[in-house]
Design an enzyme around this catalytic site. Structure first.
Site, PDB file in Angstrom:
ATOM      1  N   HIS A 210      15.174  39.214  44.954  1.00 20.11           N
ATOM      2  CA  HIS A 210      15.370  40.005  43.746  1.00 20.11           C
ATOM      3  C   HIS A 210      14.150  40.889  43.496  1.00 20.11           C
ATOM      4  O   HIS A 210      13.065  40.635  44.023  1.00 20.11           O
ATOM      5  CB  HIS A 210      15.613  39.086  42.558  1.00 20.11           C
ATOM      6  CG  HIS A 210      16.930  38.391  42.612  1.00 20.11           C
ATOM      7  ND1 HIS A 210      17.411  37.639  41.565  1.00 20.11           N
ATOM      8  CD2 HIS A 210      17.883  38.327  43.581  1.00 20.11           C
ATOM      9  CE1 HIS A 210      18.601  37.161  41.880  1.00 20.11           C
ATOM     10  NE2 HIS A 210      18.902  37.551  43.114  1.00 20.11           N
TER      11      HIS A 210
ATOM     12  N   GLU B 125      12.153  41.332  40.925  1.00 21.06           N
ATOM     13  CA  GLU B 125      10.991  40.666  40.326  1.00 21.06           C
ATOM     14  C   GLU B 125      10.266  39.815  41.361  1.00 21.06           C
ATOM     15  O   GLU B 125       9.034  39.819  41.427  1.00 21.06           O
ATOM     16  CB  GLU B 125      11.429  39.773  39.154  1.00 21.06           C
ATOM     17  CG  GLU B 125      12.133  40.520  38.040  1.00 21.06           C
ATOM     18  CD  GLU B 125      13.653  40.555  38.186  1.00 21.06           C
ATOM     19  OE1 GLU B 125      14.329  40.574  37.151  1.00 21.06           O
ATOM     20  OE2 GLU B 125      14.165  40.585  39.330  1.00 21.06           O
TER      21      GLU B 125
ATOM     22  N   CYS C  50      17.142  37.033  35.962  1.00 14.86           N
ATOM     23  CA  CYS C  50      17.955  35.822  36.114  1.00 14.86           C
ATOM     24  C   CYS C  50      17.029  34.607  35.978  1.00 14.86           C
ATOM     25  O   CYS C  50      15.812  34.756  35.905  1.00 14.86           O
ATOM     26  CB  CYS C  50      18.644  35.827  37.484  1.00 14.86           C
ATOM     27  SG  CYS C  50      17.507  35.693  38.873  1.00 14.86           S
TER      28      CYS C  50
ATOM     29  N   CYS D 250      14.350  34.439  38.751  1.00 14.53           N
ATOM     30  CA  CYS D 250      13.229  35.360  38.559  1.00 14.53           C
ATOM     31  C   CYS D 250      12.406  35.003  37.328  1.00 14.53           C
ATOM     32  O   CYS D 250      11.184  35.179  37.322  1.00 14.53           O
ATOM     33  CB  CYS D 250      13.735  36.792  38.468  1.00 14.53           C
ATOM     34  SG  CYS D 250      14.365  37.373  40.054  1.00 14.53           S
TER      35      CYS D 250
END
Length: 170
Positions: free
Chosen positions: A94, A96, A122, A125
């Protein structure tokens, strides 16, 4: 549907602000600059269904790291893999996570920084942002988030608030 999801997320954020878990820091002008940069960086993702960008900024508004969702270095990101969620999900990093791992790779601390992201983080993250020492997360006021992610985003928002991160929509 996306409008309803965005409204629910905004209501959840307002509730957390009232509880004192969310604050206000950077000026609107700088928020918009960094969110636009995160949006630009999201375009670097080869993922055909979801493009997310992240810009991590230090207290003096210096950019510490950036990231977008994509496969790890050296892993082939061909359309066959990217179009098949069964193959894609175990491989994808992801935005992040990529920003955090890039900073670690070059020996840069993100402690005390703000993360500007194109979507709410999410839970996966959120854990990484908390552990990296990020103190604030900012995402766009209008986020076009699919319904299937809402429960996870609500949990991550609560988790970050509980850990003391400021969360804002700008």
């Amino acid at each position: 549907m996306a409008k309803m999801v965005s409204t629910r997320l905004r209501e959840k954020t307002q509730t957390l602000r009232l509880l004192g878990w969310i604050g206000e820091v950077m000026s609107e002008k700088w928020d918009q600059r960094f969110l636009k940069l995160a949006e630009h960086i999201s375009g670097w993702s080869k993922d055909p269904s979801t493009k997310v960008g992240c810009v991590v900024v230090g207290e003096d508004r210096e950019i510490r790291s950036t990231g977008f969702n994509g496969f790890p270095r050296g892993i082939a990101d061909d359309m066959e893999r990217l179009s098949d969620r069964e193959q894609k999900y175990p491989l994808i990093c992801h935005a992040e996570e990529n920003a955090i791992m890039h900073a670690a790779r070059i020996g840069l601390s993100l402690k005390g920084c703000t993360a500007y992201v194109t979507w709410p983080p999410c839970t996966r993250c959120a854990r990484s942002l908390i552990q990296a020492g990020v103190i604030e997360v900012v995402y766009p006021q209008e986020s076009d988030v699919p319904e299937r992610w809402m429960a996870d985003f609500e949990m991550s928002t609560q988790m970050m608030g509980e850990a003391g991160l400021m969360i804002r929509q700008a």
